[in-house]
Design an enzyme around this catalytic site. Structure first.
Site, PDB file in Angstrom:
ATOM      1  N   ALA A 116       5.882  55.555  20.245  1.00 18.64           N
ATOM      2  CA  ALA A 116       5.587  55.896  18.846  1.00 18.64           C
ATOM      3  C   ALA A 116       5.884  54.676  17.986  1.00 18.64           C
ATOM      4  CB  ALA A 116       6.453  57.062  18.392  1.00 18.64           C
ATOM      5  N   LYS A 117       5.527  54.725  16.743  1.00 14.33           N
ATOM      6  CA  LYS A 117       5.893  53.662  15.784  1.00 14.33           C
ATOM      7  C   LYS A 117       5.752  54.226  14.384  1.00 14.33           C
ATOM      8  CE  LYS A 117       7.083  49.284  16.007  1.00 14.33           C
ATOM      9  NZ  LYS A 117       7.855  48.690  17.102  1.00 14.33           N
ATOM     10  N   GLY A 118       6.533  53.676  13.463  1.00 14.61           N
ATOM     11  CA  GLY A 118       6.436  54.101  12.074  1.00 14.61           C
ATOM     12  C   GLY A 118       6.374  52.887  11.173  1.00 14.61           C
TER      13      GLY A 118
END
Ligand code: NAD
Length: 428
Positions: A116-118
């Protein structure tokens, strides 16, 4: 036909889209693995793409609304895992590319996480600490239903650090009614952080460079290194390489670099940067150079540790290093990578070279879940073991298949996720 369902948002045809690049690497690995086209289509798309509005009151009373993203690419092997980036160039496609890279990175290192990444498109330097705290807390609160210690675990990335992780942990904990240290990694030691996490990504870079030199019958001693970026990753890598006897001849930040043929005293530079609000300009016994010059200096090892797309078709022919270690995510473009490989330059790919951070994040999570905390020596030892094992597997895969180290790393990561997907089967 492209497998991607993500909307296009490239600002211009000349722009190198990080998500398209990530898909190209995936497709190359899928071709090498003869992956089922249905599996490829699944893996080409993030499982969940979340964009939230973050209204924030500036210190002057003005209300500003920011867009915050969290992209969850895959949780086939375990909870989603990935950093949170604060940088003006953040876009949904960039965050999606980084989320995909996390999936392959965790699989390559053999740790039970997905990817994931934000990110939020802000320049953190333009906001006060209080404003950054309000932004981080509101962003976390908007994501509260989508993150969790067994669901999705954020960590620091560019523009964020242990401080932001503490705010995220507190916001999540207050909302669910009890302390949940496992919601983030890379947090301060006082709330369950791991010893060794701060230096972990840089330490991993040093280990992979050391192994690559060993493969060439060399050691780190006296090796000439140039490092772009002097933040979490670049400064840690610089210090550890310096301590191991390498000669760090150049480093840079967003506002330019410094060069010293005799080698830079990295502990002194770190102290200097601390005193000068992260600026390394005018450091004594070094001359000023531009970021462009740093990338093309004569050196043995070049470590881009800042942004994507730094070595492109425009400057690749000028790169003189024998080894390029991707401490940043995606600093070498697809075309530049091919050109470096054709010239016999060893490119140590991001999903291997900068995996030390997520490995120690995993070790932090394990310590938190077991309520037993290790000393730094044990953390470093466990991390080193996983990094060296992954390096050897990549080199072995590269040899057996006759492919580059980047493609080898991708075939290992993608292959493991593809296998897990096949074994789990498709619901319903
Ligand atoms: P950071 O914000 O701590 O540091 C970034 C550095 O890059 C700073 O020195 C900054 O001045 C410099 N920089 C910014 N713009 C630049 C430009 N245009 N040219 C040259 N230098 C520039 O970020 P970080 O956490 O060190 O992350 C750096 C890279 O490493 C990112 O690609 C990130 O995704 C990757 N990475 C970070 C971690 C981690 O644990 N922090 C883990 C894996 C990968």
């Amino acid at each position: 036909m492209s497998n991607s369902l993500l909307p296009l948002e490239s600002p211009s045809p000349a722009h190198i889209c990080p998500f398209d690049q990530a898909c190209s690497y995936l497709e190359a690995a899928a071709k090498e693995l003869k992956l089922d086209p249905g599996l490829l289509a699944i893996l080409s798309n993030p499982r969940k793409v979340i964009t939230v509005s973050i209204p924030v009151k500036r210190d002057n009373g003005e209300i500003q609304v920011l867009a915050g993203h969290r992209v969850q690419h895959s949780d086939i092997l375990g909870p989603y895992k990935g950093g949170t980036r604060y940088h003006p160039a953040v876009t949904l496609r960039e965050v999606s590319a980084l989320a995909m890279l996390m999936t392959w990175k965790c699989a390559l290192l053999g740790i039970p996480y997905g990817g994931a990444k934000g990110g939020i498109a802000i320049d953190p330097k333009s906001y006060s600490v209080n404003e950054l705290e309000r932004i981080t807390r509101r962003y976390t609160s908007e994501l509260i239903k989508d993150i969790g210690p067994s669901v999705d675990i954020p960590a620091p990335d560019m523009g964020t650090s242990a401080r932001e992780m503490a705010w995220m942990m507190d916001t999540y904990s207050v909302n669910v009614g009890h302390a949940v240290p496992g919601i983030v990694t890379g947090k301060p030691l006082s709330i369950g952080g791991s010893r060794g996490r701060e230096m972990a990504t840089g330490r991993g870079v040093m280990i992979i460079v050391r192994e690559a030199l060993h493969s060439r019958g060399k050691s780190l001693v006296g090796v000439r290194v140039a490092i772009q970026g002097f933040g979490n990753v670049g400064a840690a890598a610089a210090l550890l390489l310096y301590q191991a006897g390498a000669k760090v001849i150049a480093v840079s930040t967003g506002s330019g670099g410094i060069y010293a043929e005799a080698g830079i005293d990295i502990p002194a530079l770190k102290a200097y940067a601390l005193q000068n609000r992260k600026s390394i300009a005018n450091f004594p016994q070094a001359v000023a150079i531009s970021n462009a010059e740093l990338l093309t200096l004569p050196c043995d090892v070049l470590i881009p540790a800042a942004l994507e797309n730094q070595i492109t078709e425009k400057n690749v022919d000028l790169v003189q290093a024998e080894i390029v270690a991707e401490a940043a995510n995606g600093p070498v473009t697809l075309v530049a990578n091919q050109s470096l490989e054709a010239r016999g330059v060893t490119v140590l790919p991001d999903i291997l070279a900068n995996a030390g951070g997520v490995v120690v994040s995993y070790l932090e999570w394990v310590q938190g879940l077991s309520y037993v905390f290790w000393d730094e020596e044990r953390v470093n030892r466990e991390m080193e073991q996983l990094m060296v094992q992954a390096y050897r597997q990549v080199m072995e895969q590269s040899k057996v298949r006759g492919i580059s180290s980047r493609l080898a790393a991708y075939t290992l990561g993608v292959g493991r996720v593809g296998q897990a997907l096949t074994d789990r089967g498709l619901y319903p």
